[in-house]
Enzyme design. Structure first.
Site, short mmCIF file in Angstrom:
data_model
loop_
_atom_site.label_atom_id
_atom_site.label_comp_id
_atom_site.label_asym_id
_atom_site.label_seq_id
_atom_site.Cartn_x
_atom_site.Cartn_y
_atom_site.Cartn_z
CG ASP A 144 -6.39 -2.86 -4.42
OD1 ASP A 144 -7.28 -2.13 -3.94
OD2 ASP A 144 -5.18 -2.60 -4.36
CG HIS A 149 -5.36 -2.12 -0.81
ND1 HIS A 149 -4.47 -1.72 -1.77
CD2 HIS A 149 -5.05 -1.41 0.29
CE1 HIS A 149 -3.68 -0.79 -1.28
NE2 HIS A 149 -4.02 -0.59 -0.02
CB SER A 168 -0.97 -0.03 1.19
OG SER A 168 -1.95 0.97 1.07
#
Length: 480
Positions: free
Chosen positions: A393, A450, A172
């Protein structure tokens, strides 16, 4: 070499602490792996105290790689990775309550084959803290320098790992920080900083890499996944010119098109588009309408502020369960948390770092909008890179990641093809090289969100093991 390291013990300032943790509250019996926790002071006068969890490889710790792993946010604790992505324990939701969270072991931990340092960074994340208000103020550049300083000091304290292959990893928002740290390591080795680090490469999952490119890939991704019609996508693309982040306020056609997009996506869970949002009794506002990527770990609902009316477990519940666990006195004693943290509430992701509580004065500034140039620079190094994305995601769509990888203009040696676990397609992969010293593997993880490891742990462990072994994701072995 070792003599120089011992000299550094005296020359590097700061009092460091490290403790072996034999048991964890919520888990019966002794830990079946070696866990060390501790603090290392970095920055001016060691004002920033960074907390870490270190788990030795359950395979061959003397030879297995050493990984320093960062979570995203910025401001999310490394427990995000340790308990929910690549670590050996997690919450046993089936028998847990908020009053008594229970842990369980998980079979697909990356610590089966690697030594991993899970680092809480920057200050204000997890159990890391600063001794002065000023030291909480940071940015991408400073955070990466402090993480590099942490790693140097940690290796001085753990000289037996100096010869292990070293990788920097994260997911991330740490997609920004990981390349900055890798560059710091290469720079330090080139000028002779001690100790020299045996850097071999890096890995990033669902990585925030380029603010504009990552954000602008969301709408094409939504169209590809049948969340937007051809007509709606065409209208947005033509009226906005493919720019959905920095929108001209006078472009009424673009604004109207994006309003239509938002209506289509406002009740979609952007972290994994097939999963439900956590509380359908509330009106959900799409993260797309915020026009930024600052809070990549902020869910569409703030589960702390909603009444507890959820009728079934939801993935966002991990925030509450981990907070209930980490704020227990016996947990803090077991982890040897500094007394200075006694009156500080632990949260999995500290939203105040980026201004969710006080938008006027965030303590963190994202001052590096793109790290594509860093990735390009590494192509001239002796370096191995693994970049992977959950293909469901929409926070950091794999389309944006592929775009910046392709912009590196690297030769392709293995074109788009499936990779397998248990004879089933686990995702798709490509391999790029530059000469004989540099390689980059890109992989999608089918059904992953994610971040990918949270949704597909078995597949991600197999991906990691194969990449370490032979720089491909070929079907050499499957870890069951």
């Amino acid at each position: 070499m070792l003599f120089a390291v011992f000299l550094l013990l005296a020359s590097l300032d700061g009092i460091k602490s490290q403790f072996l943790v034999k048991t964890l509250p919520g888990l019966d019996g002794d830990l079946p792996f070696t866990l060390e926790t501790g603090y290392i002071g970095v920055g001016a006068s060691d004002d920033v105290q960074l907390f870490y969890y270190f788990i030795e490889s359950e395979g061959n710790p003397e030879d297995d790689p050493l990984i320093i792993w960062l979570s995203g946010g910025p401001g999310c604790s490394s427990i995000s990775a340790l308990m929910f992505q690549i670590g050996p324990v997690t919450i046993n939701y089936a028998i847990s309550t908020l009053e008594n969270p229970i842990l369980k072991l998980v079979p697909y931990s990356w610590t089966k084959v690697a030594n991993i340092i899970f680092l809480d960074q920057p200050a204000g994340s997890g159990f890391s803290y600063a001794k002065s208000p000023e030291s909480y103020i940071t940015n991408d550049t400073l955070a990466s320098k402090l993480a590099y300083s942490f790693l140097r000091k940690w290796l001085v304290d753990h000289p037996k790992f100096l010869s292990n292959p070293l990788y920097v990893g994260g997911d991330s928002y740490s997609g920004i920080i990981v390349p900055l740290i890798v560059q710091e390591i290469y720079n330090g080795n080139e000028i002779g900083e001690e100790p020299p680090m045996n850097i071999k490469g890096y890995m990033v999952g669902n990585p925030f890499t380029d603010t504009s490119g990552d954000y602008n890939s969301r709408i094409p991704f939504a169209h590809d996944m049948a969340l937007l019609s051809d007509a709606i996508y065409k209208s947005a693309k033509e009226n906005c010119g493919g720019e959905y982040l920095n929108v001209d306020p006078n472009n009424s056609l673009c604004i109207h098109a994006l309003q239509t997009v938002d209506k289509c996506l406002e009740r979609i869970n952007i972290h994994q588009i097939l999963e439900p949002v956590c509380d359908t009794s509330n009106t959900i506002k799409s993260d797309l309408s915020r026009r930024d990527l600052r809070g990549l770990h902020k869910t569409s609902l703030d589960t702390w502020s909603l009444p507890q009316l959820q009728k079934r477990w939801c993935r966002d519940d991990k925030d509450e369960y981990t907070a209930a666990w980490a704020n227990r006195n016996d947990v803090r004693e077991a982890l040897h948390i500094h007394e200075e943290f006694n009156n500080i509430e632990w949260v999995r992701c500290n939203k105040s770092i980026q201004g969710y509580i006080s938008m006027e004065n965030p303590s963190y500034t994202g001052n590096v909008p793109s790290v594509v140039g860093y990735h390009r620079h590494f192509t001239d190094k002796k370096c191995r890179a693994l970049v992977f994305s959950g293909d469901h995601d929409m926070t950091i769509p794999h389309l944006g990641t592929l775009n910046w990888i392709q912009s590196l203009n690297l030769p392709v040696v293995d074109d788009w093809r499936p990779w397998f676990v248990d004879d089933q397609v686990a995702g798709y992969t490509m391999k790029y090289i530059n000469g004989t010293d540099y390689s980059l593997i890109f992989a999608t993880v089918k059904g992953g969100g994610h971040a990918a490891g949270e949704y597909k742990p078995k597949e991600c462990l197999n991906m990691f093991v194969r990449w370490l072994a032979n720089d491909t994701l070929s079907l050499d072995r499957t870890i069951t």
